[in-house]
Design a protein around this motif. Structure first.
Motif, PDB file in Angstrom:
ATOM      1  N   VAL A  29      -9.094   7.813   0.582  1.00 10.98           N
ATOM      2  CA  VAL A  29     -10.611   8.849  -0.594  1.00 10.98           C
ATOM      3  C   VAL A  29      -9.514   8.485  -2.749  1.00 10.98           C
ATOM      4  N   LEU A  30      -8.513   8.660  -2.002  1.00 13.61           N
ATOM      5  CA  LEU A  30      -7.610   8.919  -3.722  1.00 13.61           C
ATOM      6  C   LEU A  30      -6.693   8.131  -3.540  1.00 13.61           C
ATOM      7  N   ARG A  31      -6.642   6.860  -2.636  1.00 21.26           N
ATOM      8  CA  ARG A  31      -6.270   5.611  -3.241  1.00 21.26           C
ATOM      9  C   ARG A  31      -5.056   5.479  -3.839  1.00 21.26           C
ATOM     10  N   ALA A  32      -3.851   6.689  -3.679  1.00 19.09           N
ATOM     11  CA  ALA A  32      -2.481   6.901  -3.937  1.00 19.09           C
ATOM     12  C   ALA A  32      -2.180   5.502  -2.705  1.00 19.09           C
ATOM     13  N   ARG A  33      -0.610   5.474  -3.757  1.00 17.24           N
ATOM     14  CA  ARG A  33       0.242   4.402  -3.264  1.00 17.24           C
ATOM     15  C   ARG A  33       1.465   5.022  -3.995  1.00 17.24           C
ATOM     16  N   VAL A  34       2.551   4.394  -3.452  1.00 15.70           N
ATOM     17  CA  VAL A  34       3.468   4.419  -2.955  1.00 15.70           C
ATOM     18  C   VAL A  34       4.493   4.508  -4.479  1.00 15.70           C
ATOM     19  N   GLY A  35       5.249   5.327  -4.291  1.00 17.33           N
ATOM     20  CA  GLY A  35       5.795   6.264  -5.767  1.00 17.33           C
ATOM     21  C   GLY A  35       4.795   6.911  -6.702  1.00 17.33           C
ATOM     22  N   ASP A  36       3.132   7.207  -6.087  1.00 19.05           N
ATOM     23  CA  ASP A  36       2.226   7.862  -6.469  1.00 19.05           C
ATOM     24  C   ASP A  36       3.599   9.530  -6.661  1.00 19.05           C
ATOM     25  N   SER A  37       2.791  10.074  -7.791  1.00 22.62           N
ATOM     26  CA  SER A  37       3.337  11.727  -7.935  1.00 22.62           C
ATOM     27  C   SER A  37       2.054  12.849  -7.038  1.00 22.62           C
ATOM     28  N   LEU A  38       2.374  13.696  -6.246  1.00 23.06           N
ATOM     29  CA  LEU A  38       1.151  14.161  -5.334  1.00 23.06           C
ATOM     30  C   LEU A  38       2.284  15.656  -5.957  1.00 23.06           C
ATOM     31  N   GLU A  39       0.688  16.924  -5.721  1.00 17.90           N
ATOM     32  CA  GLU A  39       1.049  17.635  -5.978  1.00 17.90           C
ATOM     33  C   GLU A  39       0.646  18.900  -4.516  1.00 17.90           C
ATOM     34  N   LEU A  40       1.596  19.449  -3.148  1.00 16.56           N
ATOM     35  CA  LEU A  40       1.449  19.837  -2.273  1.00 16.56           C
ATOM     36  C   LEU A  40       1.024  20.974  -2.739  1.00 16.56           C
ATOM     37  N   LEU A  41       0.100  21.661  -2.041  1.00 17.18           N
ATOM     38  CA  LEU A  41      -0.482  23.526  -2.324  1.00 17.18           C
ATOM     39  C   LEU A  41      -0.587  23.991  -0.624  1.00 17.18           C
ATOM     40  N   ASP A  42       0.231  25.019  -0.159  1.00 18.59           N
ATOM     41  CA  ASP A  42       0.522  25.763   1.240  1.00 18.59           C
ATOM     42  C   ASP A  42      -0.266  26.808   1.850  1.00 18.59           C
ATOM     43  N   GLY A  43      -1.034  26.969   0.129  1.00 20.72           N
ATOM     44  CA  GLY A  43      -2.739  28.041   0.642  1.00 20.72           C
ATOM     45  C   GLY A  43      -2.165  29.152   0.344  1.00 20.72           C
ATOM     46  N   ALA A  44      -0.613  29.611   0.450  1.00 18.65           N
ATOM     47  CA  ALA A  44      -0.387  30.669   0.502  1.00 18.65           C
ATOM     48  C   ALA A  44      -0.010  31.608  -0.606  1.00 18.65           C
ATOM     49  N   GLY A  45       0.629  30.421  -1.478  1.00 18.16           N
ATOM     50  CA  GLY A  45       0.995  30.864  -3.308  1.00 18.16           C
ATOM     51  C   GLY A  45       2.040  30.060  -3.115  1.00 18.16           C
ATOM     52  N   VAL A  51       6.606  12.984  -3.896  1.00  8.34           N
ATOM     53  CA  VAL A  51       6.880  11.526  -4.148  1.00  8.34           C
ATOM     54  C   VAL A  51       6.445  10.866  -3.258  1.00  8.34           C
ATOM     55  N   ILE A  52       5.167  10.253  -3.463  1.00 10.25           N
ATOM     56  CA  ILE A  52       5.113   9.596  -2.292  1.00 10.25           C
ATOM     57  C   ILE A  52       6.209   8.373  -1.653  1.00 10.25           C
ATOM     58  N   GLU A  53       6.410   8.532  -0.302  1.00  9.18           N
ATOM     59  CA  GLU A  53       7.643   7.222   0.088  1.00  9.18           C
ATOM     60  C   GLU A  53       6.901   6.822   1.133  1.00  9.18           C
ATOM     61  N   GLU A  54       6.253   6.636   1.272  1.00  8.10           N
ATOM     62  CA  GLU A  54       5.225   5.745   2.775  1.00  8.10           C
ATOM     63  C   GLU A  54       4.426   6.022   3.092  1.00  8.10           C
ATOM     64  N   ILE A  55       3.222   5.361   3.682  1.00  6.46           N
ATOM     65  CA  ILE A  55       2.093   4.903   3.691  1.00  6.46           C
ATOM     66  C   ILE A  55       2.145   4.238   4.946  1.00  6.46           C
ATOM     67  N   SER A  56       2.057   4.717   6.192  1.00  5.84           N
ATOM     68  CA  SER A  56       1.612   3.736   7.559  1.00  5.84           C
ATOM     69  C   SER A  56       0.609   4.254   8.738  1.00  5.84           C
ATOM     70  N   GLY A  57       0.292   3.873   9.733  1.00  8.05           N
ATOM     71  CA  GLY A  57      -0.964   3.590  10.443  1.00  8.05           C
ATOM     72  C   GLY A  57      -2.364   3.476   9.890  1.00  8.05           C
ATOM     73  N   ARG A  58      -2.396   2.596   8.766  1.00  6.17           N
ATOM     74  CA  ARG A  58      -3.608   2.342   7.894  1.00  6.17           C
ATOM     75  C   ARG A  58      -3.984   3.161   7.172  1.00  6.17           C
ATOM     76  N   GLY A  59      -3.118   4.453   6.511  1.00  2.00           N
ATOM     77  CA  GLY A  59      -4.007   5.278   5.865  1.00  2.00           C
ATOM     78  C   GLY A  59      -3.436   6.492   6.056  1.00  2.00           C
TER      79      GLY A  59
END
Length: 235
Positions: A29-45, A51-59
């Motif tokens: 959906v977001l069409r991210a690629r290897v090497g893109d920056s990504l912010e993670l949220l855990d929902g609890a603060g 950074v994305i290091e690998e995309i496999s299994g057809r995304g």
């Protein structure tokens, strides 16, 4: 900023795989690629830069490396909202507003004048609504959304001081101190009934009015929450 939910964010340097649904969203959906920056949220603060290091299994599988993790402080006041769901399709908007405003907990209530009773399917979608809102706005604390309760059940379970979104009354507005943890009660389109208002007053809840007119449920949520946040930050 690309964002994803990951419930257990490890320390900096760790390599993790996103849950399949989140990975698919990031890759397809977001069409991210290897090497893109990504912010993670855990929902609890907690949030983390990654950074994305690998995309496999057809995304379907996205592997990232955590660069820096931060634990965010609690917002003050920690606000629990008891709200009568309105008719129509306003509830997803309300959940989005609640997430954007940093509301900690939201409990839908069925009152004497309630005009809507959420269906099982609608309730099942609420968690998806707040997750999507959190990723859009960057709030690392996802609101806890409770199943609908009757007014009596909610009143019996609440132990917090708080405020009632009320129809404006003549005279100067009250400037009550905002506790570090409090509740906000918002009635349905027809308002709380007189017996319900009397029960709320008996429990010590104070009226909170905004502007000079009667507000819709979703408008009252935004306006009254804004007032409480402002008063808290000013103290």
């Amino acid at each position: 900023m690309l964002r994803a939910i990951h419930r257990d964010i490890p320390a900096s340097g760790a390599r993790i795989a996103l849950e399949e649904a989140e990975g698919r969203h990031v890759a397809q959906v977001l069409r991210a690629r290897v090497g893109d920056s990504l912010e993670l949220l855990d929902g609890a603060g907690a949030r983390a830069n990654a950074v994305i290091e690998e995309i496999s299994g057809r995304g379907r599988k996205v592997t990232v490396r955590v660069l820096a993790r931060t634990d965010c402080p609690l917002q003050s006041p920690r606000l629990t909202v008891y709200l009568a769901p309105p008719r129509g399709k306003a509830m997803p908007r309300i959940l989005r507003y609640a997430t954007e405003l940093g509301i900690a907990e939201l409990c839908p209530i069925m009152t004497e004048f309630s005009t809507a009773k959420p269906s099982t399917d609608a309730v099942a979608n609420w968690q998806t609504d707040v997750l999507e809102a959190a990723k859009q706005c960057g709030n690392p604390r996802i609101p806890i959304i409770y199943p609908p309760q009757t007014f009596a059940e909610a009143l019996a379970s609440v132990a917090l001081p708080g405020f009632v979104a009320a129809v404006p009354e003549p005279g100067p507005a009250a400037q009550d101190e905002v506790p570090a943890e409090c509740a906000l009660w918002i009635g349905p389109e027809g308002g709380f009934s007189d017996p319900e208002l009397e029960l709320l007053r008996t429990r010590g809840f104070k009226n909170l009015s905004v502007g000079g007119w009667i507000l819709r449920v979703e408008t009252a949520l935004v306006a009254c929450t804004g007032v409480l946040l402002d008063r808290s930050s000013a103290t």
